[in-house]
Design a protein around this motif. Structure first.
Motif, PDB file in Angstrom:
ATOM      1  N   TYR A   1      -2.951   7.137 -10.418  1.00  0.00           N
ATOM      2  CA  TYR A   1      -3.352   6.898  -9.024  1.00  0.00           C
ATOM      3  C   TYR A   1      -4.811   7.304  -8.796  1.00  0.00           C
ATOM      4  CZ  TYR A   1      -3.496   7.225  -3.939  1.00  0.00           C
ATOM      5  OH  TYR A   1      -3.844   7.084  -2.614  1.00  0.00           O
ATOM      6  N   GLU A   2      -5.209   8.445  -9.329  1.00  0.00           N
ATOM      7  CA  GLU A   2      -6.590   8.890  -9.164  1.00  0.00           C
ATOM      8  C   GLU A   2      -7.574   7.892  -9.768  1.00  0.00           C
ATOM      9  OE1 GLU A   2      -9.408  12.779 -10.251  1.00  0.00           O
ATOM     10  OE2 GLU A   2      -7.297  12.720 -10.859  1.00  0.00           O
TER      11      GLU A   2
ATOM     12  N   TYR B   1       6.023   0.408 -10.355  1.00  0.00           N
ATOM     13  CA  TYR B   1       5.934   1.261  -9.167  1.00  0.00           C
ATOM     14  C   TYR B   1       5.544   0.506  -7.891  1.00  0.00           C
ATOM     15  CZ  TYR B   1       6.365   5.169 -12.376  1.00  0.00           C
ATOM     16  OH  TYR B   1       6.839   6.056 -13.319  1.00  0.00           O
ATOM     17  N   VAL B   2       4.964  -0.685  -8.026  1.00  0.00           N
ATOM     18  CA  VAL B   2       4.498  -1.396  -6.837  1.00  0.00           C
ATOM     19  C   VAL B   2       5.099  -2.794  -6.726  1.00  0.00           C
ATOM     20  CG1 VAL B   2       2.474  -2.277  -5.588  1.00  0.00           C
ATOM     21  CG2 VAL B   2       2.336  -0.102  -6.827  1.00  0.00           C
ATOM     22  N   LEU B   3       4.891  -3.622  -7.740  1.00  0.00           N
ATOM     23  CA  LEU B   3       5.194  -5.046  -7.608  1.00  0.00           C
ATOM     24  C   LEU B   3       6.687  -5.354  -7.619  1.00  0.00           C
ATOM     25  CD1 LEU B   3       2.363  -6.459  -9.891  1.00  0.00           C
ATOM     26  CD2 LEU B   3       2.305  -5.971  -7.446  1.00  0.00           C
TER      27      LEU B   3
ATOM     28  N   LEU C   1      -7.215  -0.551  -1.486  1.00  0.00           N
ATOM     29  CA  LEU C   1      -7.433  -1.714  -2.358  1.00  0.00           C
ATOM     30  C   LEU C   1      -8.488  -2.637  -1.746  1.00  0.00           C
ATOM     31  CD1 LEU C   1      -3.729  -2.516  -3.388  1.00  0.00           C
ATOM     32  CD2 LEU C   1      -5.413  -1.129  -4.611  1.00  0.00           C
ATOM     33  N   ASP C   2      -9.562  -2.023  -1.304  1.00  0.00           N
ATOM     34  CA  ASP C   2     -10.573  -2.782  -0.566  1.00  0.00           C
ATOM     35  C   ASP C   2     -11.981  -2.631  -1.133  1.00  0.00           C
ATOM     36  OD1 ASP C   2     -10.975  -0.138   0.079  1.00  0.00           O
ATOM     37  OD2 ASP C   2     -11.067  -0.440   2.237  1.00  0.00           O
TER      38      ASP C   2
ATOM     39  N   LEU D   1       0.820  -1.207   0.000  1.00  0.00           N
ATOM     40  CA  LEU D   1       0.000   0.000   0.000  1.00  0.00           C
ATOM     41  C   LEU D   1       0.857   1.262   0.000  1.00  0.00           C
ATOM     42  CD1 LEU D   1      -2.855  -0.988   2.498  1.00  0.00           C
ATOM     43  CD2 LEU D   1      -3.071  -0.649   0.026  1.00  0.00           C
ATOM     44  N   GLU D   2       1.973   1.235   0.709  1.00  0.00           N
ATOM     45  CA  GLU D   2       2.852   2.409   0.711  1.00  0.00           C
ATOM     46  C   GLU D   2       3.396   2.694  -0.685  1.00  0.00           C
ATOM     47  OE1 GLU D   2       5.880   2.120   3.668  1.00  0.00           O
ATOM     48  OE2 GLU D   2       4.455   1.732   5.299  1.00  0.00           O
ATOM     49  N   TYR D   3       3.815   1.649  -1.410  1.00  0.00           N
ATOM     50  CA  TYR D   3       4.267   1.838  -2.794  1.00  0.00           C
ATOM     51  C   TYR D   3       3.112   2.349  -3.668  1.00  0.00           C
ATOM     52  CZ  TYR D   3       8.553  -0.780  -1.678  1.00  0.00           C
ATOM     53  OH  TYR D   3       9.751  -1.200  -1.143  1.00  0.00           O
ATOM     54  N   TYR D   4       1.943   1.829  -3.442  1.00  0.00           N
ATOM     55  CA  TYR D   4       0.751   2.263  -4.175  1.00  0.00           C
ATOM     56  C   TYR D   4       0.466   3.738  -3.910  1.00  0.00           C
ATOM     57  CZ  TYR D   4      -4.383   2.369  -5.072  1.00  0.00           C
ATOM     58  OH  TYR D   4      -5.661   2.674  -5.491  1.00  0.00           O
ATOM     59  N   TRP D   5       0.500   4.150  -2.653  1.00  0.00           N
ATOM     60  CA  TRP D   5       0.225   5.548  -2.306  1.00  0.00           C
ATOM     61  C   TRP D   5       1.283   6.497  -2.858  1.00  0.00           C
ATOM     62  CZ3 TRP D   5      -0.672   3.924   3.467  1.00  0.00           C
ATOM     63  CH2 TRP D   5      -1.905   3.279   3.560  1.00  0.00           C
TER      64      TRP D   5
END
Length: 303
Positions: free
Chosen positions: A233-234, A265-267, A244-245, A219-223
């Motif tokens: 992101y928007e 950016y995330v995985l 992500l819920d 979630l931190e990478y996502y944010w």
């Protein structure tokens, strides 16, 4: 006098004749059948009770509303409902019956937690139960209250639509959701059909096995994309939610929707972090040709 709405009218002067072909003969037969009821119509009696049902998705039959990421002691949760019938030009109330849940445990992240039925006025409050005028949609707005018991139990809200002068329920319809605090719960989309035992508890090929700490870092990478990829992101928040819920997220959603962006950016950062700092009992990292429950390198999503 009863109020009626004419849904279908039969005006024989406007009927077209079909003289050739099987389709034309069939339609002509239907039109002749309608002609026997000239000056009548198929009518819907709006004075009769409509049917209200919960709008839910199969992939999130029992969503979890968590205080895990929240600083506040109150959060809201909305349950949409829908009318099977015709709208009216005035607000109509419906009723909800709260049920005692028979579930005793729930499993999240490989851990079993006891389930207790939530109490109205203690765990939550409900707003007005209304189908607005000129609409077939409504919603139940819950105000959820953080209480100490949520640290080690999941509080269950199980409900059915009741019967009143305005509406009747859809047979067998119910809605259940849980309220929790404490550690991060296992998202429904992460649990890739796992049996609840072994490595496949919450396993997915590009993020490995579920652990609360791993989900927090993901979630931190996502944010972080709010700064690096603001438009993406928007859009992602509107589809999947900040945590992500959102209901209806499918397993492997990041493989289907802009996979290269999710990978970059995330995985990939998540994979590289835990390859350098592995979690005991996580999925092993895949080597060439590996099959089964392995954590595969997300660089493959670039291809």
């Amino acid at each position: 006098m009863s109020k009626f709405i004419i849904i279908l009218s039969k005006d024989m002067d406007r009927l077209k004749k079909y003289e050739t072909g099987i389709v034309g003969s069939f339609l002509l037969s239907l039109l002749l059948l309608f002609s026997s009821c000239q000056n009548t119509g198929l009518m819907y009696d709006v004075s009769q009770p409509g049917t209200v049902y919960f709008v839910k998705t199969a992939s999130a039959d029992a969503p979890v509303c968590s205080f895990v990421f929240e600083a506040e002691d109150e959060i809201t949760y909305e349950v949409p409902v829908k009318l099977m019938g015709m709208p009216c030009n005035y607000d109509r109330e419906f009723v909800v019956t709260l049920k005692q849940d028979t579930m005793t445990t729930i499993k999240a992240g490989g851990v079993s937690y006891p389930v207790e039925t939530a109490e109205l006025g203690k765990d939550f409050d409900m707003g007005n139960l209304i189908i607005p005028a000129d609409s077939i949609m409504g919603k139940i707005v819950f105000t959820l209250h953080r209480i100490p018991e949520m640290q080690n139990t999941y509080r269950s809200v199980l409900m059915e639509i009741g019967t009143n002068e305005n509406f009747i329920p859809l047979y067998g319809d119910y809605y259940r959701f849980f309220i929790s605090d404490g550690d991060v719960p296992l998202p429904t989309w992460w649990n890739n059909g796992g049996t609840g035992t072994g490595l496949i508890e919450g396993w997915q090929m590009y993020i490995g096995k579920f652990f609360p700490e791993k989900f927090r870092l993901m979630l931190e990478y996502y944010w972080d994309m709010e700064e690096t990829q603001p438009e993406f992101y928007e859009e992602a928040v509107s589809k999947y939610g900040k945590y992500l819920d959102k209901e209806g997220i499918t397993a492997g959603f990041y493989q289907k929707d802009n996979p290269a962006v999710w990978a970059k950016y995330v995985l990939i950062p998540l994979y590289e972090h835990y390859k350098a700092n592995p979690i005991p009992n996580d999925c092993p990292f895949a080597e060439s040709g590996n099959q089964g429950e392995f954590w595969r390198d997300p660089v493959a999503l670039y291809r």
